[in-house]
Design a protein around this motif. Sequence first.
Motif, PDB file in Angstrom:
ATOM      1  N   UNK A  66      -4.302  -1.263  -3.189  1.00  0.00           N
ATOM      2  CA  UNK A  66      -4.662  -2.493  -2.472  1.00  0.00           C
ATOM      3  C   UNK A  66      -3.515  -2.937  -1.573  1.00  0.00           C
ATOM      4  N   UNK A  67      -2.292  -2.864  -2.106  1.00  0.00           N
ATOM      5  CA  UNK A  67      -1.119  -3.250  -1.302  1.00  0.00           C
ATOM      6  C   UNK A  67      -0.974  -2.334  -0.090  1.00  0.00           C
ATOM      7  N   UNK A  68      -1.149  -1.036  -0.322  1.00  0.00           N
ATOM      8  CA  UNK A  68      -0.994  -0.065   0.773  1.00  0.00           C
ATOM      9  C   UNK A  68      -2.053  -0.259   1.845  1.00  0.00           C
ATOM     10  N   UNK A  69      -3.281  -0.546   1.423  1.00  0.00           N
ATOM     11  CA  UNK A  69      -4.347  -0.791   2.393  1.00  0.00           C
ATOM     12  C   UNK A  69      -4.043  -2.019   3.247  1.00  0.00           C
ATOM     13  N   UNK A  70      -3.573  -3.073   2.584  1.00  0.00           N
ATOM     14  CA  UNK A  70      -3.218  -4.290   3.327  1.00  0.00           C
ATOM     15  C   UNK A  70      -2.073  -4.027   4.303  1.00  0.00           C
ATOM     16  N   UNK A  71      -1.209  -3.063   3.963  1.00  0.00           N
ATOM     17  CA  UNK A  71      -0.088  -2.728   4.841  1.00  0.00           C
ATOM     18  C   UNK A  71      -0.491  -1.768   5.956  1.00  0.00           C
ATOM     19  N   UNK A  72      -1.765  -1.341   5.961  1.00  0.00           N
ATOM     20  CA  UNK A  72      -2.260  -0.477   7.032  1.00  0.00           C
ATOM     21  C   UNK A  72      -2.193   1.006   6.736  1.00  0.00           C
TER      22      UNK A  72
END
Length: 307
Positions: free
Chosen positions: A38-44
């Motif tokens: 989830x964190x990585x997705x939010x970071x693009x």
Amino acid sequence: MPDSLLEAPLATFLEALARHASPATVDAYRRDLSRFRVYAEDAGLESWAQLDAALVRRFLGQERSRGLAPRSLARRRAALSRFAEQLVSEGLLTHNPVSLTPSPRQPQHLPRPVDVDQLAHFLDAPHDDSPLARRDQAMLELFYSSGLRLAELAALDLDDLESSRVRVIGKGGKPRQVPVGRRAATALTAWITARGQLATAGEPALFVGQRGARLGHRAIQLRLANLARERGLAEHLHPHRLRHSFASHLLESSQDLRAVQELLGHAHLSTTQVYTRLDWQHLATSYDAAHPRARRRHRTPPDEGNP
């Protein structure tokens, strides 16, 4: 971005992990990696091929700022590192970026080994010689004889057992062989002769339950706790304490830290040193006795006037 672009490799990794790791470890890694996804997705992040150390550091920093305990933070990092190693093996990454991030410092909560005489009295207590009693005795002796982890013992198959040693798959899927002591070998022989009364046809597991299938982690933990009460051991007993007692008692007798490290399957010697309560005085004594430049020599003090 569809979740499946990042989820599919995670699912494959967790499926492979479940073949040799405990259910608790798999569940914990699933939570850790899902949070990072989830964190990585939010970071693009669009592909795991883009994973780098900077992203991992930012994620761990955020988790630390949220007040995550050092032990949980270390597990987050361990989950990411093992997943990254899988990506390296599949050619998606050229190196493991998690290895470039520092490991969180851990408070040292040392387990306490069972007193060697109390443990001997406990193991020597008589039982009713039923198939279940033979199984339980074999598990106890093997835990203490070979220092196995709970997941390692639960995963054992009949084919993993040899006359004087046993093959196990440790953390990180690393195989090793450990010796089986005389008392453990005797207990295992007694159990195997009775195992057919419980095991279903074709069941490969070394240790089975009353329904004939592989004995689960929780069942093994409960059996150890119940046996401690039944045999009058005045303290809680669990697999980790038997493993720690194995390491501590062996080190006290042999003073061979490297050998204990190999038997426990530790990647780093520092882990073994903490795990076995090896204190500084023990290290200093061994150093003074063994190092040629550390041996004490009696010297006559220089005469006054002739420094």
